[in-house]
Design an enzyme around this catalytic site. Structure first.
Site, PDB file in Angstrom:
ATOM      1  N   LYS A  88      77.074  56.088  46.268  1.00  0.00           N
ATOM      2  CA  LYS A  88      75.544  56.755  47.295  1.00  0.00           C
ATOM      3  C   LYS A  88      74.447  56.010  47.535  1.00  0.00           C
ATOM      4  CE  LYS A  88      72.964  59.329  44.449  1.00  0.00           C
ATOM      5  NZ  LYS A  88      71.831  59.512  44.718  1.00  0.00           N
ATOM      6  N   ASN A  89      73.935  55.392  46.910  1.00  0.00           N
ATOM      7  CA  ASN A  89      72.822  55.054  46.724  1.00  0.00           C
ATOM      8  C   ASN A  89      73.034  53.659  47.762  1.00  0.00           C
ATOM      9  OD1 ASN A  89      71.996  56.756  45.019  1.00  0.00           O
ATOM     10  ND2 ASN A  89      71.572  55.139  43.347  1.00  0.00           N
ATOM     11  N   ARG A 138      65.222  62.813  48.187  1.00  0.00           N
ATOM     12  CA  ARG A 138      64.360  61.665  47.343  1.00  0.00           C
ATOM     13  C   ARG A 138      64.696  60.769  48.440  1.00  0.00           C
ATOM     14  NH1 ARG A 138      59.882  59.317  44.782  1.00  0.00           N
ATOM     15  NH2 ARG A 138      60.198  57.028  44.774  1.00  0.00           N
ATOM     16  N   CYS A 154      65.581  63.436  41.578  1.00  0.00           N
ATOM     17  CA  CYS A 154      65.577  65.115  40.337  1.00  0.00           C
ATOM     18  C   CYS A 154      64.438  64.898  40.291  1.00  0.00           C
ATOM     19  CB  CYS A 154      66.683  63.339  39.816  1.00  0.00           C
ATOM     20  SG  CYS A 154      68.512  63.304  39.371  1.00  0.00           S
ATOM     21  N   ARG A 170      57.609  59.993  40.677  1.00  0.00           N
ATOM     22  CA  ARG A 170      58.053  59.543  41.217  1.00  0.00           C
ATOM     23  C   ARG A 170      57.366  59.078  42.418  1.00  0.00           C
ATOM     24  NH1 ARG A 170      64.658  60.366  41.765  1.00  0.00           N
ATOM     25  NH2 ARG A 170      64.589  58.773  42.164  1.00  0.00           N
ATOM     26  N   ASP A 206      70.114  54.825  35.883  1.00  0.00           N
ATOM     27  CA  ASP A 206      71.526  55.803  35.940  1.00  0.00           C
ATOM     28  C   ASP A 206      72.430  55.925  35.242  1.00  0.00           C
ATOM     29  OD1 ASP A 206      69.617  56.448  38.305  1.00  0.00           O
ATOM     30  OD2 ASP A 206      70.748  55.690  39.932  1.00  0.00           O
ATOM     31  N   ILE A 210      61.819  52.447  33.441  1.00  0.00           N
ATOM     32  CA  ILE A 210      61.856  52.977  34.690  1.00  0.00           C
ATOM     33  C   ILE A 210      61.448  55.040  34.677  1.00  0.00           C
ATOM     34  CG2 ILE A 210      63.134  53.263  37.225  1.00  0.00           C
ATOM     35  CD1 ILE A 210      63.395  50.450  35.672  1.00  0.00           C
ATOM     36  N   ARG A 232      75.204  66.464  42.577  1.00  0.00           N
ATOM     37  CA  ARG A 232      74.394  65.823  44.203  1.00  0.00           C
ATOM     38  C   ARG A 232      75.096  63.442  43.782  1.00  0.00           C
ATOM     39  NH1 ARG A 232      69.211  64.866  42.011  1.00  0.00           N
ATOM     40  NH2 ARG A 232      69.447  63.157  44.422  1.00  0.00           N
TER      41      ARG A 232
HETATM   42  C1  UD1 Z   1      66.774  54.246  43.688  1.00  0.00           C
HETATM   43  C2  UD1 Z   1      67.882  55.137  43.321  1.00  0.00           C
HETATM   44  C3  UD1 Z   1      67.630  55.643  41.954  1.00  0.00           C
HETATM   45  C4  UD1 Z   1      67.865  54.644  40.997  1.00  0.00           C
HETATM   46  C5  UD1 Z   1      66.106  54.230  41.132  1.00  0.00           C
HETATM   47  C6  UD1 Z   1      66.359  53.081  40.281  1.00  0.00           C
HETATM   48  C7  UD1 Z   1      68.723  55.313  45.541  1.00  0.00           C
HETATM   49  C8  UD1 Z   1      68.980  56.788  46.265  1.00  0.00           C
HETATM   50  N1  UD1 Z   1      68.042  56.163  44.113  1.00  0.00           N
HETATM   51  O1  UD1 Z   1      65.587  55.068  43.407  1.00  0.00           O
HETATM   52  O2  UD1 Z   1      69.496  56.654  41.439  1.00  0.00           O
HETATM   53  O3  UD1 Z   1      67.581  55.261  39.427  1.00  0.00           O
HETATM   54  O4  UD1 Z   1      66.048  52.991  42.181  1.00  0.00           O
HETATM   55  O5  UD1 Z   1      67.117  52.235  39.343  1.00  0.00           O
HETATM   56  O6  UD1 Z   1      69.532  54.095  45.506  1.00  0.00           O
HETATM   57  N2  UD1 Z   1      57.515  53.979  41.606  1.00  0.00           N
HETATM   58  C9  UD1 Z   1      56.498  54.093  41.955  1.00  0.00           C
HETATM   59  N3  UD1 Z   1      55.439  53.953  43.426  1.00  0.00           N
HETATM   60  C10 UD1 Z   1      56.615  53.750  44.381  1.00  0.00           C
HETATM   61  C11 UD1 Z   1      57.879  54.153  44.250  1.00  0.00           C
HETATM   62  C12 UD1 Z   1      58.663  53.808  43.456  1.00  0.00           C
HETATM   63  O7  UD1 Z   1      55.404  54.566  41.057  1.00  0.00           O
HETATM   64  O8  UD1 Z   1      55.787  53.999  45.784  1.00  0.00           O
HETATM   65  C13 UD1 Z   1      58.059  54.218  40.385  1.00  0.00           C
HETATM   66  C14 UD1 Z   1      58.590  55.214  40.647  1.00  0.00           C
HETATM   67  O9  UD1 Z   1      58.469  56.567  40.212  1.00  0.00           O
HETATM   68  C15 UD1 Z   1      59.897  55.001  39.230  1.00  0.00           C
HETATM   69  C16 UD1 Z   1      60.261  53.196  39.613  1.00  0.00           C
HETATM   70  O10 UD1 Z   1      59.277  52.762  40.103  1.00  0.00           O
HETATM   71  O11 UD1 Z   1      59.375  54.808  38.332  1.00  0.00           O
HETATM   72  C17 UD1 Z   1      61.381  53.236  40.396  1.00  0.00           C
HETATM   73  O12 UD1 Z   1      61.825  53.738  41.810  1.00  0.00           O
HETATM   74  P1  UD1 Z   1      62.114  53.283  42.991  1.00  0.00           P
HETATM   75  O13 UD1 Z   1      63.414  51.649  42.072  1.00  0.00           O
HETATM   76  O14 UD1 Z   1      61.848  53.050  44.120  1.00  0.00           O
HETATM   77  O15 UD1 Z   1      63.468  54.450  42.995  1.00  0.00           O
HETATM   78  P2  UD1 Z   1      63.950  55.045  44.200  1.00  0.00           P
HETATM   79  O16 UD1 Z   1      64.348  54.238  44.731  1.00  0.00           O
HETATM   80  O17 UD1 Z   1      63.911  55.978  43.560  1.00  0.00           O
END
Ligand code: UD1
Length: 417
Positions: free
Chosen positions: A22-23, A92, A116, A121, A305, A327, A397
Site C-alpha cells: 500500500k505505502n 493522509r 489514521c 501529523r 507500523d 515516530i 485500509r
Molecule cells: C509514512 C507511511 C506510514 C509510516 C510513516 C513512518 C505512507 C502512506 N505512510 O507516513 O505508514 O508509519 O511513513 O514510517 O507511506 N512529520 C512532521 N512534519 C511533516 C511530516 C512529518 O512533523 O511535515 C512527522 C509526523 O507527524 C510523524 C513523523 O514525522 O511523527 C514521520 O512522518 P512521515 O515520515 O512523514 O510519515 P508519513 O509519510 O505520513
C-alpha cells in the site's frame, strides 16, 4: 460496522503469498499523474486507501481502470488541481499528490490531509521544502494553495527524514527544470521504489536508499508498466502472528531485506527463520522470550507500523519488553484494548513496559487505527476463547482480506458485516 469474530488458540501452518505494498502503490499512483501517457501498475492491493486515492485522482480528471491487481491510469485529461476537504480527510497520502499536481499543473490547492488518528501529523517539513524550491504557498481556510510557476531547483534539507515529504519533493522535482538535491531524506524501500518507478518513466533520479537524493528534472515523463514491491508491513504482521500463535508458515513473493530489523527481533525471541530470495519461512514452537528493548525509528530502524503487532507478541512473551514509540506521539491506543484481553502493560509517555502473561483471554475490543487494529487480531488469534474486534474498517485500509489470509493458515476467524 463490520467486525472480526475470532476463536483463538489455533496454530498457523501453510503458505501465503504477500500482496503489493500500500505505502508504495499510493505514491506510484500519484506519480502516474506526472505524464499524459498511460501508466499501468501491477500487484496493487485491494484496499480502501487505494480506492480513496483512485477516487481523488479521478476527480482531478484522470481516468482509472482496475483489472484485478492491475491499475491503469490515463491522465491526459488532467484538468483540476484541487483536492477538497472531504477527500483529503479520508487519506493522509493525498498530501503527496501536492508534488505531482504541482509538477503537472504548476498549481495545487490541497486540504489538510487525514489518515489514521495516531498523532498530529503536521506537514511543515513538506511545506518548508517546497518553499526552499521557491514554490509560493498561501495557507487559508484549511487549504494549502501552492504555485510552482516560479519554482527553482535547489538544495533542500529536510529537518527530519519524513517519508511523505521525501516523496513529495521527488515527484515535483522529477518534472521541473534544474537539479535538485535533497538531503536527510527518508531511506525506506518505498522511496527506492518510487525512484525506480519514476526512472522507468524517464526521470533522472539517483541516491534513493541513501540519505541524499539527486534529481535532474526532465521536461516530460512517459508512460510505464510496473510491478509494485511486496508489502513489508503485511509480511511482518503475518510473521508476528505465526510467532505468537505458534506454527510453521512460508511467506512467498516477499523481500526479507526490507524487514531485517523485524527478523532480528523475532529470531532473538526464539523463532526459527529461514530466508530465501523472495521467500521467508518462519517456525515458532515454544513460548517466546521477551523482546528486550525495542524502539521505533526511521528505516532501517524498527518500523513504527510494526510496533502495535509487536506489542501483541510481547504480551505473552516470557519476561518484560520495553517498547518505545519514537515516530508518532499517539500510537499506543491498542494497548488498553490488549489489557482488556489480560495483557499486563504499563505506559509512561511514549514507553510501554509489557510483562508477558502466559495466555491472553478473548474479549470485545475496538480497532482504533490500522496497525493497532491488526495487533488486536493477532492477540485474538492466540487468545483462549472468543475475541470480537470491532471497527475493522481501520484494518481494511491497509490489510487486504486479513481474515482470509489467516483462515488459509488454519485460524478460526470470520468477518461479520
Ligand atoms: C509514512 C507511511 C506510514 C509510516 C510513516 C513512518 C505512507 C502512506 N505512510 O507516513 O505508514 O508509519 O511513513 O514510517 O507511506 N512529520 C512532521 N512534519 C511533516 C511530516 C512529518 O512533523 O511535515 C512527522 C509526523 O507527524 C510523524 C513523523 O514525522 O511523527 C514521520 O512522518 P512521515 O515520515 O512523514 O510519515 P508519513 O509519510 O505520513
Amino acid at each position: 460496522m463490520s467486525k472480526y469474530v475470532i476463536n483463538g488458540g489455533r496454530k498457523l501452518n501453510g503458505q501465503i503469498d504477500i500482496n503489493g505494498a500500500k505505502n508504495s502503490v499510493l505514491p506510484l499512483l500519484a506519480a502516474a499523474l506526472l505524464t499524459d501517457e498511460p501508466v499501468r501498475i501491477g500487484n496493487c492491493p485491494i484496499l480502501t486507501d487505494v480506492d480513496n486515492m483512485i477516487r481523488i485522482i479521478t476527480s482531478l480528471g484522470a481516468s482509472v481502470n482496475r483489472d484485478g491487481s492491475y491499475i491503469e491510469i490515463k491522465s491526459a485529461g488532467l484538468c483540476a488541481y484541487e483536492i477538497p476537504k472531504r477527500q483529503a480527510k479520508e487519506l493522509r497520502s493525498s498530501v503527496f499528490l501536492m508534488g505531482s499536481i504541482l509538477g503537472r499543473m504548476k498549481k495545487a490547492k490541497v486540504a489538510y490531509p487525514g489518515g489514521c488518528d495516531i498523532g498530529l501529523r503536521p506537514i511543515d517539513i513538506h511545506l518548508k521544502a517546497l518553499s526552499e524550491l521557491n514554490v509560493k504557498i498561501v495557507e487559508k481556510y484549511g487549504y494549502i494553495n501552492c504555485d510552482a510557476n516560479m519554482m527553482k531547483a535547489s538544495n533542500v534539507f529536510l529537518d527530519y527524514p519524513s517519508v511523505g515529504a521525501t516523496e513529495n519533493i521527488m515527484l515535483l522535482s522529477a518534472i521541473s527544470e534544474g537539479i535538485t538535491i535533497i538531503s536527510n531524506v527518508a531511506r525506506e524501500p518505498e522511496i527506492v521504489e518510487l525512484q525506480n518507478f519514476l526512472n522507468s518513466m524517464g526521470a533522472k533520479i539517483e541516491g534513493a536508499g541513501s540519505s541524499c537524493i539527486k534529481i535532474e528534472g526532465v521536461r516530460k515523463l512517459k508512460g510505464t508498466d510496473y510491478y509494485a514491491m511486496p508489502d513489508r508491513i503485511v509480511t511482518g504482521t503475518i510473521m508476528m502472528a505465526v510467532a505468537l500463535c505458534g506454527g510453521d508458515v512460508v511467506l512467498n513473493y516477499t523481500n526479507h531485506t526490507h524487514i531485517d530489523a523485524v527478523i532480528s527481533k523475532l529470531r532473538k525471541s526464539g523463532c526459527n527463520i529461514i530466508v530465501e530470495s523472495d521467500k521467508i519461512c518462519i517456525q515458532s514452537f515454544t513460548r517466546l522470550n521477551s523482546l528486550g528493548y525495542v524502539e521505533t525509528g526511521p528505516y532501517p530502524g524498527y518500523p513504527t507500523d510494526l510496533q502495535a503487532p509487536l506489542a501483541a507478541l510481547a504480551s505473552t512473551a516470557d519476561g518484560t519488553t520495553i517498547l518505545v514509540e519514537n515516530i508518532f506521539e499517539n500510537r499506543f491506543k491498542h494497548l488498553p484494548e490488549l489489557c482488556k484481553m489480560g495483557a499486563n502493560i504499563r505506559v509512561k509517555d511514549r514507553i510501554a513496559f509489557i510483562s508477558g502473561v502466559k495466555q491472553l483471554t478473548g474479549a470485545e475490543v475496538i480497532a482504533m487505527d490500522l496497525r493497532g487494529g491488526a495487533s488486536l487480531v493477532l492477540a485474538g488469534l492466540s487468545a483462549s476463547q472468543l475475541t470480537v474486534v470491532h471497527d475493522i474498517q481501520h484494518i481494511e485500509r491497509g490489510y487486504e482480506n486479513l481474515d482470509k489470509i489467516f483462515v488459509a493458515l488454519g485460524a478460526d476467524i470470520i468477518k461479520i458485516c
